[in-house]
Design a protein around this motif. Structure first.
Motif, PDB file in Angstrom:
ATOM      1  N   THR A 136     140.659 127.636  90.154  1.00  0.00           N
ATOM      2  CA  THR A 136     140.214 126.417  90.815  1.00  0.00           C
ATOM      3  C   THR A 136     140.690 125.225  89.977  1.00  0.00           C
ATOM      4  OG1 THR A 136     138.286 125.239  91.687  1.00  0.00           O
ATOM      5  CG2 THR A 136     138.019 126.347  89.573  1.00  0.00           C
ATOM      6  N   THR A 137     140.338 124.052  90.446  1.00  0.00           N
ATOM      7  CA  THR A 137     140.651 122.858  89.651  1.00  0.00           C
ATOM      8  C   THR A 137     139.451 122.489  88.781  1.00  0.00           C
ATOM      9  OG1 THR A 137     139.856 121.359  91.379  1.00  0.00           O
ATOM     10  CG2 THR A 137     142.191 122.009  91.453  1.00  0.00           C
ATOM     11  N   LEU A 138     139.721 121.687  87.768  1.00  0.00           N
ATOM     12  CA  LEU A 138     138.633 121.235  86.906  1.00  0.00           C
ATOM     13  C   LEU A 138     137.639 120.388  87.701  1.00  0.00           C
ATOM     14  CD1 LEU A 138     137.329 120.939  84.153  1.00  0.00           C
ATOM     15  CD2 LEU A 138     138.897 119.057  83.653  1.00  0.00           C
ATOM     16  N   GLY A 139     138.132 119.631  88.696  1.00  0.00           N
ATOM     17  CA  GLY A 139     137.226 118.845  89.527  1.00  0.00           C
ATOM     18  C   GLY A 139     136.277 119.730  90.315  1.00  0.00           C
ATOM     19  N   GLY A 140     136.787 120.857  90.875  1.00  0.00           N
ATOM     20  CA  GLY A 140     135.918 121.785  91.597  1.00  0.00           C
ATOM     21  C   GLY A 140     134.897 122.428  90.695  1.00  0.00           C
ATOM     22  N   GLU A 141     135.317 122.775  89.476  1.00  0.00           N
ATOM     23  CA  GLU A 141     134.382 123.379  88.521  1.00  0.00           C
ATOM     24  C   GLU A 141     133.279 122.389  88.139  1.00  0.00           C
ATOM     25  OE1 GLU A 141     133.548 126.891  85.999  1.00  0.00           O
ATOM     26  OE2 GLU A 141     134.645 126.469  87.841  1.00  0.00           O
ATOM     27  N   LEU A 142     133.626 121.093  88.025  1.00  0.00           N
ATOM     28  CA  LEU A 142     132.621 120.088  87.688  1.00  0.00           C
ATOM     29  C   LEU A 142     131.635 119.870  88.840  1.00  0.00           C
ATOM     30  CD1 LEU A 142     134.817 117.476  85.801  1.00  0.00           C
ATOM     31  CD2 LEU A 142     133.155 119.050  84.814  1.00  0.00           C
ATOM     32  N   ASP A 143     132.097 120.004  90.081  1.00  0.00           N
ATOM     33  CA  ASP A 143     131.158 119.918  91.220  1.00  0.00           C
ATOM     34  C   ASP A 143     130.107 121.014  91.122  1.00  0.00           C
ATOM     35  OD1 ASP A 143     132.469 117.734  92.209  1.00  0.00           O
ATOM     36  OD2 ASP A 143     133.755 118.889  93.568  1.00  0.00           O
ATOM     37  N   ILE A 183     128.526 113.237  82.505  1.00  0.00           N
ATOM     38  CA  ILE A 183     129.844 113.876  82.610  1.00  0.00           C
ATOM     39  C   ILE A 183     130.909 112.787  82.569  1.00  0.00           C
ATOM     40  CG2 ILE A 183     131.391 115.308  83.999  1.00  0.00           C
ATOM     41  CD1 ILE A 183     128.936 116.633  85.207  1.00  0.00           C
ATOM     42  N   GLU A 184     131.785 112.862  81.569  1.00  0.00           N
ATOM     43  CA  GLU A 184     132.882 111.890  81.417  1.00  0.00           C
ATOM     44  C   GLU A 184     134.186 112.658  81.219  1.00  0.00           C
ATOM     45  OE1 GLU A 184     132.149 109.141  78.333  1.00  0.00           O
ATOM     46  OE2 GLU A 184     130.340 108.296  79.226  1.00  0.00           O
ATOM     47  N   ILE A 185     134.921 112.833  82.290  1.00  0.00           N
ATOM     48  CA  ILE A 185     136.204 113.534  82.251  1.00  0.00           C
ATOM     49  C   ILE A 185     137.276 112.603  82.791  1.00  0.00           C
ATOM     50  CG2 ILE A 185     137.518 115.551  83.026  1.00  0.00           C
ATOM     51  CD1 ILE A 185     135.265 116.320  81.226  1.00  0.00           C
ATOM     52  N   PRO A 186     138.413 112.412  82.118  1.00  0.00           N
ATOM     53  CA  PRO A 186     139.486 111.552  82.634  1.00  0.00           C
ATOM     54  C   PRO A 186     139.994 112.033  83.996  1.00  0.00           C
ATOM     55  CG  PRO A 186     139.853 112.075  80.320  1.00  0.00           C
ATOM     56  CD  PRO A 186     138.725 112.930  80.775  1.00  0.00           C
ATOM     57  N   MET A 187     140.310 111.084  84.865  1.00  0.00           N
ATOM     58  CA  MET A 187     140.774 111.421  86.211  1.00  0.00           C
ATOM     59  C   MET A 187     142.030 112.294  86.169  1.00  0.00           C
ATOM     60  SD  MET A 187     138.726 110.114  88.456  1.00  0.00           S
ATOM     61  CE  MET A 187     139.761 110.107  89.919  1.00  0.00           C
ATOM     62  N   ILE A 188     142.875 112.068  85.162  1.00  0.00           N
ATOM     63  CA  ILE A 188     144.137 112.796  85.107  1.00  0.00           C
ATOM     64  C   ILE A 188     143.933 114.292  84.869  1.00  0.00           C
ATOM     65  CG2 ILE A 188     144.480 112.508  82.616  1.00  0.00           C
ATOM     66  CD1 ILE A 188     147.419 112.011  83.203  1.00  0.00           C
ATOM     67  N   MET A 189     142.731 114.673  84.329  1.00  0.00           N
ATOM     68  CA  MET A 189     142.474 116.078  84.036  1.00  0.00           C
ATOM     69  C   MET A 189     141.835 116.819  85.210  1.00  0.00           C
ATOM     70  SD  MET A 189     141.017 115.900  80.112  1.00  0.00           S
ATOM     71  CE  MET A 189     140.599 117.637  80.170  1.00  0.00           C
ATOM     72  N   ILE A 226     122.300 116.697  78.148  1.00  0.00           N
ATOM     73  CA  ILE A 226     123.562 117.451  78.112  1.00  0.00           C
ATOM     74  C   ILE A 226     124.686 116.477  78.418  1.00  0.00           C
ATOM     75  CG2 ILE A 226     124.956 119.240  79.218  1.00  0.00           C
ATOM     76  CD1 ILE A 226     122.463 120.873  79.598  1.00  0.00           C
ATOM     77  N   ARG A 227     125.711 116.505  77.586  1.00  0.00           N
ATOM     78  CA  ARG A 227     126.853 115.604  77.770  1.00  0.00           C
ATOM     79  C   ARG A 227     128.139 116.434  77.820  1.00  0.00           C
ATOM     80  NH1 ARG A 227     130.304 112.008  74.653  1.00  0.00           N
ATOM     81  NH2 ARG A 227     130.638 110.081  75.831  1.00  0.00           N
ATOM     82  N   ILE A 228     128.917 116.224  78.887  1.00  0.00           N
ATOM     83  CA  ILE A 228     130.180 116.947  79.082  1.00  0.00           C
ATOM     84  C   ILE A 228     131.295 115.909  79.066  1.00  0.00           C
ATOM     85  CG2 ILE A 228     131.521 118.486  80.568  1.00  0.00           C
ATOM     86  CD1 ILE A 228     128.859 119.428  81.764  1.00  0.00           C
ATOM     87  N   THR A 229     132.208 116.037  78.101  1.00  0.00           N
ATOM     88  CA  THR A 229     133.336 115.109  77.987  1.00  0.00           C
ATOM     89  C   THR A 229     134.636 115.900  77.925  1.00  0.00           C
ATOM     90  OG1 THR A 229     133.130 115.092  75.578  1.00  0.00           O
ATOM     91  CG2 THR A 229     131.975 113.368  76.780  1.00  0.00           C
ATOM     92  N   GLY A 230     135.724 115.194  78.093  1.00  0.00           N
ATOM     93  CA  GLY A 230     137.031 115.850  78.043  1.00  0.00           C
ATOM     94  C   GLY A 230     138.123 114.894  77.623  1.00  0.00           C
ATOM     95  N   TYR A 231     139.160 115.428  77.072  1.00  0.00           N
ATOM     96  CA  TYR A 231     140.357 114.657  76.723  1.00  0.00           C
ATOM     97  C   TYR A 231     141.530 115.619  76.633  1.00  0.00           C
ATOM     98  CZ  TYR A 231     139.527 116.411  71.974  1.00  0.00           C
ATOM     99  OH  TYR A 231     139.330 117.205  70.880  1.00  0.00           O
ATOM    100  N   GLU A 232     142.709 115.069  76.627  1.00  0.00           N
ATOM    101  CA  GLU A 232     143.899 115.903  76.513  1.00  0.00           C
ATOM    102  C   GLU A 232     144.820 115.356  75.439  1.00  0.00           C
ATOM    103  OE1 GLU A 232     146.508 116.061  79.783  1.00  0.00           O
ATOM    104  OE2 GLU A 232     146.348 113.937  80.297  1.00  0.00           O
ATOM    105  N   THR A 233     145.546 116.265  74.797  1.00  0.00           N
ATOM    106  CA  THR A 233     146.565 115.909  73.821  1.00  0.00           C
ATOM    107  C   THR A 233     147.921 116.320  74.369  1.00  0.00           C
ATOM    108  OG1 THR A 233     146.402 118.021  72.642  1.00  0.00           O
ATOM    109  CG2 THR A 233     144.902 116.263  71.965  1.00  0.00           C
ATOM    110  N   GLU A 234     148.917 116.227  73.523  1.00  0.00           N
ATOM    111  CA  GLU A 234     150.271 116.580  73.968  1.00  0.00           C
ATOM    112  C   GLU A 234     150.374 118.056  74.302  1.00  0.00           C
ATOM    113  OE1 GLU A 234     154.819 116.393  72.203  1.00  0.00           O
ATOM    114  OE2 GLU A 234     153.264 115.091  71.377  1.00  0.00           O
ATOM    115  N   ARG A 235     149.527 118.887  73.677  1.00  0.00           N
ATOM    116  CA  ARG A 235     149.642 120.337  73.860  1.00  0.00           C
ATOM    117  C   ARG A 235     148.408 120.982  74.468  1.00  0.00           C
ATOM    118  NH1 ARG A 235     151.374 123.284  68.520  1.00  0.00           N
ATOM    119  NH2 ARG A 235     151.240 124.987  70.017  1.00  0.00           N
ATOM    120  N   GLU A 236     147.268 120.254  74.532  1.00  0.00           N
ATOM    121  CA  GLU A 236     146.022 120.923  74.903  1.00  0.00           C
ATOM    122  C   GLU A 236     145.184 120.078  75.853  1.00  0.00           C
ATOM    123  OE1 GLU A 236     145.248 123.178  70.600  1.00  0.00           O
ATOM    124  OE2 GLU A 236     144.295 121.260  71.046  1.00  0.00           O
TER     125      GLU A 236
END
Length: 589
Positions: free
Chosen positions: A429-436, A456-462, A493-503
């Motif tokens: 699935t997508t990360l957006g579906g999992e967050l729903d 929940i704070e996840i960047p839109m690009i992820m 409970i706090r859920i955050t996310g970010y991305e790097t060049e590899r992860e």
């Protein structure tokens, strides 16, 4: 003798045999170049110094002749007889001095050098000078008067400066029956003029020019190396120098070609010191030519050695590297067909063996993944009924209390939750579906406990990133069951996310009871190991172990869970997913 040697030894022997005539040629050319360059540099330096001195002496001689010219000017003659003639009144005297002043100013300005000109009448005690601040009397001239160029310091408007002086006089006047010096003419120029000429002389040169006199401090150019010039000045004071010459000296471990020539007018020596390493530049060129020739032959030898290396050593190295990769567990390694026929059969057998090993490993891996999926479904079948019972009990309680709003909210979130979890055929699935799903699950928990808040704070690009289903839910459930519920008061409970060049990285934090350092080490050990029976793990580590193993096998590399203490007081779980898919669960199914 050469028959018993290896190919590499034969090639190197041939290369050295080719170098022998080149070494002989270089020795001869180097000797000839050394003699030619030393002679040419010596002559060139002496000629340059002589030409420079001729220019300097020319200007000094011209200034010397000014005394004769000024002494014959009509105004100068009138100036000489001011005291003896009673026909000049004050106005005539002032006019004569003014006219003479203008002429000596014009004479002084006609030269490019900074200079001073003075006419002094000892009888009349009158003075006309380009330097009105200077005070002249007979004692001054008795101390300093010389018919040759002299050198001394004098006070100027800019401080103490060094000047060259020359005097001329006319003693032919009789006054009151006594012969008197009629007029004294002083011509002077600043040593700074020579410094400027030395600067021009140094332009485009690698030497260190300066003017030397055994009785005075050297006159240097503006950018001179003071320490070097002072060392050379001390060395020259102990030598008997002729009119010109050159010699090799050594200072501070460096050899210099020292050339000098004497000024016939001023009596000073012009000295130029050039480092020998620059003087011998033509020899360096000859040496470089030799190196180029030598390099060409070496290049030929290297090419021959390279061909042997490429056709023998490289295939053997590739074969050894392939075997080492198989040993480390990289069974995808395949060897490309080599250019030499001798290694083609060996490489083909290696690739066939690697194919068979990889097939066996992939079959074993698929069986392990299937076992883990079965374990996950078993865990879900154990957890979901208990979770459903709690939700139904909540609905029953709200129905008895006639709280329709709570019943509607619970049934909506519960329906969306089970609609997502019962799609067992959909592996990704997508990360957006999992967050729903997570939002529905947390809303259900908020309705039941009434002391839970989340963020929940996840960047839109992820949000469009692909990932296996039900990865986040076990982490959030673990934070509630083993964190929030074990601590009184409000929980967060706090859920955050970010991305790097590899992860891609998703972090789940809670403000619950937390875990001791020993407990975290024990949990990390459980996550790292792979039990013989997949269902053997229990407690808070069971769901997290499953998530950790799925991340490792799905994304590979450094993917997995990282456990640490949260600043909120509870546990911080970081889910790391590398941006390269090694094995797709959809393909395995």
């Amino acid at each position: 003798m050469l028959k018993n040697q290896s190919i590499f030894s034969k090639v190197m022997t041939m290369v050295f045999l080719l170098l022998i005539p080149l070494l002989l040629l270089y020795a001869y050319s180097n000797q000839v170049s050394m003699k030619v360059v030393e002679k040419e540099i010596e002559n060139s330096n002496v000629n340059r110094l002589s030409f420079f001195l001729s220019q300097m002496d020319s200007v000094a001689d011209q200034l010397s002749k000014v005394a004769f010219t000024l002494g014959r000017e009509p105004e100068a003659v009138k100036f000489q007889s001011i005291h003896m003639s009673y026909s000049y009144d004050l106005f005539d005297t002032i006019k004569i001095k003014q006219t003479l002043q203008e002429k000596i100013n014009l004479q002084s300005a006609s030269y490019g050098w900074t200079n001073e000109m003075t006419l002094f009448s000892p009888v009349a005690l009158q003075m006309v000078s380009t330097n009105p601040s200077q005070r002249y009397d007979m004692d001054y001239f008795r101390r300093n008067m010389s018919m040759d160029w002299s050198y001394r310091a004098k006070q100027t408007d800019y401080g103490v400066q060094n000047y060259f002086f020359r005097y001329s006089s006319d003693p032919s006047v009789m006054f009151d029956g006594i012969e008197h010096v009629n007029i004294i003419i002083e011509v002077a120029f600043a040593a700074h003029n020579i410094e400027v000429m030395l600067d021009k002389f140094k332009e485009g040169s690698i030497g260190e020019p300066f003017c030397f006199h055994p009785s005075f401090e050297p006159i240097m150019n503006s950018s001179a190396d003071n320490g070097l010039v002072q060392s050379m000045n001390a060395l020259l004071k102990g030598k008997d120098l002729g009119k010109s010459g050159s010699e090799v000296i050594e200072l501070n471990g460096t050899s210099y070609l020292l050339s000098y020539a004497k000024s016939a007018t001023l009596g000073w020596y012009l000295v130029d010191a050039v480092p020998l390493e620059h003087v011998l530049a033509p020899i360096t060129t000859s040496r470089n030519l030799f190196y180029v020739t030598l390099s060409m032959l070496l290049a030929i030898g290297i090419i021959i050695a390279y061909l042997l290396y490429k056709n023998v050593q490289v295939p053997i190295g590739r074969l050894i590297g392939g075997v080492n990769k198989l040993k480390r567990g990289d069974f995808s390694e395949r060897l490309a067909k080599p250019s030499s026929k001798e290694f083609s059969i060996l490489f083909n057998h290696f690739n066939h063996m690697a194919d068979q090993i990889q097939d066996l490993i992939e079959k074993v891996l698929q069986e392990k993944i299937q076992v883990r999926d079965a374990t996950l479904k078993q865990l879900q079948s154990q957890i979901n009924p208990h979770f459903l019972y709690n939700c139904l009990a909540f609905i029953q309680s709200m129905a008895q209390l006639e709280n329709k709003q709570a019943i509607v909210a619970m049934t909506q979130h519960l329906g969306k939750y089970y609609r997502y979890t019962t799609r067992t055929m959909q592996r990704e699935t997508t990360l957006g579906g999992e967050l729903d799903l997570i939002r529905n699950y947390l809303e259900i928990q908020k309705l039941q406990t009434r002391r839970l808040c989340y963020e929940i704070e996840i960047p839109m690009i992820m949000l469009e990133a692909k990932l296996p289903r039900l990865l986040l839910q076990p982490l959030v459930e673990n934070a509630i069951v083993h964190g929030i519920e074990c601590k009184p008061g409000m929980g967060e409970i706090r859920i955050t996310g970010y991305e790097t060049e590899r992860e891609h990285v998703i972090v789940v934090e809670d403000s619950g009871a937390g875990m001791s350092a020993e407990g975290m080490k024990e949990l990390e050990a459980k996550l790292a190991c792979e039990p013989a029976e997949p269902g053997g793990s229990s407690g808070s580590g069971c769901g997290m172990w499953n998530v950790h193993q799925r991340l490792k096998h799905h994304y590979g590399g450094r993917s997995g869970l990282r456990i640490s203490a949260s600043e909120r007081g509870g546990l911080r779980v970081m889910m790391v997913m590398e941006k390269r898919l090694l094995i797709s669960e959809a393909e395995v199914g």
